[in-house]
Enzyme design. Structure first.
Site: not given
Ligand SMILES: C[S@@+](CC[C@H](N)C(=O)[O-])C[C@H]1O[C@@H](n2cnc3c(N)ncnc32)[C@H](O)[C@@H]1O
Length: 282
Positions: A18, A41, A102, A120, A145-146, A166
């Site tokens: 961050h 993500h 984020s 997400e 899907d990210g 992330d």
């Molecule tokens: C490390 S966390 C993100 C934290 C956020 N970026 C922050 O800094 O506040 C990872 C996130 O990715 C999500 N996630 C997992 N696989 C994913 C995918 N294929 N596409 C999108 N999101 C996904 C999870 O549910 C989780 O909320």
């Protein structure tokens, strides 16, 4: 999908990620031209540090908690200010009860013309995220899907901005997916900035990803590491790193000011270190 960021909000990884995110956006703000941020993500957007999940791990106490309890020297304080300002705004009483993810960090630094796209995949986390930004016409939260986001949303119409990647690192092929998605995204938008976060657990996968970036012809790649040391013989995550593609020219020097201080404040045991390296030249 078992990973929930609520257990880790405000930890040592979030601090690095961050702070870097705010330095990147601060640079984009130097020009009037609008920018877009794609956060692939996104998580839930913000985190209640009094919740059962966060109390269970208490990870924030070793991250943002330590930073807030420290005397910050002026050159570091100036660089941390955009991040600390959003943390303070979320906690008007002074006591740290809520931590911005984020999406909220990015949103706090946007001007009227700037835009934020969030993807997400976790259904419950997506619901929380979309409710948080409901009615905000500058933010679009998408249940997607990210890894598909870069194919779908790049280049942005603003032609200026940043992709934050992330992932949760739950799956064993996460580095491979990240490598492929980034190379694909960069081929569609080679002028964009990309910020990739990863835990320092699997040095081989990190090296392999960097080798793939070189092979694909990417230019101007910077790596940052913040290793807090080993608190016990079983400690696995020593810290985290970021790979930046097309970072602002100011970032490396800023991090040479911030990282030694963070390393000193956040260190947990022997072997704490920091690093800033230009992996691939411009
Ligand atoms: C490390 S966390 C993100 C934290 C956020 N970026 C922050 O800094 O506040 C990872 C996130 O990715 C999500 N996630 C997992 N696989 C994913 C995918 N294929 N596409 C999108 N999101 C996904 C999870 O549910 C989780 O909320």
């Amino acid at each position: 999908m078992n990973y929930r960021h609520a257990y880790h909000a405000g930890n040592i990884g979030d601090v690095l990620k961050h702070v870097v995110l705010t330095r990147l956006i601060a640079y984009f703000q130097r020009k009037d031209k609008a920018f877009r941020i794609l956060d692939t993500h996104a998580g839930t957007g913000r985190y209640d540090l009094t919740s059962e999940e966060t109390r269970k791990t208490g990870e924030w106490q070793l991250g943002v908690g330590k930073v807030l309890a420290s005397d910050i020297p002026p050159p570091v304080a100036e660089l941390l200010e955009p991040w600390l300002a959003v943390v303070r705004r979320m906690n008007p009483g002074g006591e740290l009860k809520c931590y911005p993810g984020s999406p909220c960090v990015a949103r706090s630094l946007m001007r009227k013309s700037d835009r934020l796209t969030l993807t997400e995949l976790h259904p419950a986390d997506f619901k929380t995220l979309s409710e948080l930004f409901a009615g905000d016409h500058q933010v679009k939260a998408i249940h997607l899907d990210g890894w598909l986001a870069m194919g779908s949303f790049l280049p942005p119409k603003e032609k200026r901005g940043l992709v934050l990647i992330d992932p949760a690192y739950e799956a064993t092929d996460e580095f491979e997916k990240m490598t492929n998605a980034v190379v694909k995204g960069w081929k569609k938008w080679s002028g964009g900035s990309y910020a990739l976060w990863y835990p320092m657990k699997d040095a081989w996968s990190i090296r392999r990803m960097h080798a793939a970036f070189k092979e694909a012809g990417l230019r101007d790649v910077l790596t940052l590491e913040l290793n807090v040391g080993r608190s016990g013989p079983d400690t696995r995550m020593l810290g985290s790193g970021m790979t930046l593609i097309n970072p602002p020219f100011t970032l490396a020097d800023e991090m040479r000011v911030v990282l030694p201080w963070l390393c000193n404040v956040l260190h947990q045991g022997p072997g704490a270190s920091w690093d800033v390296q230009q992996l691939i030249g411009e």
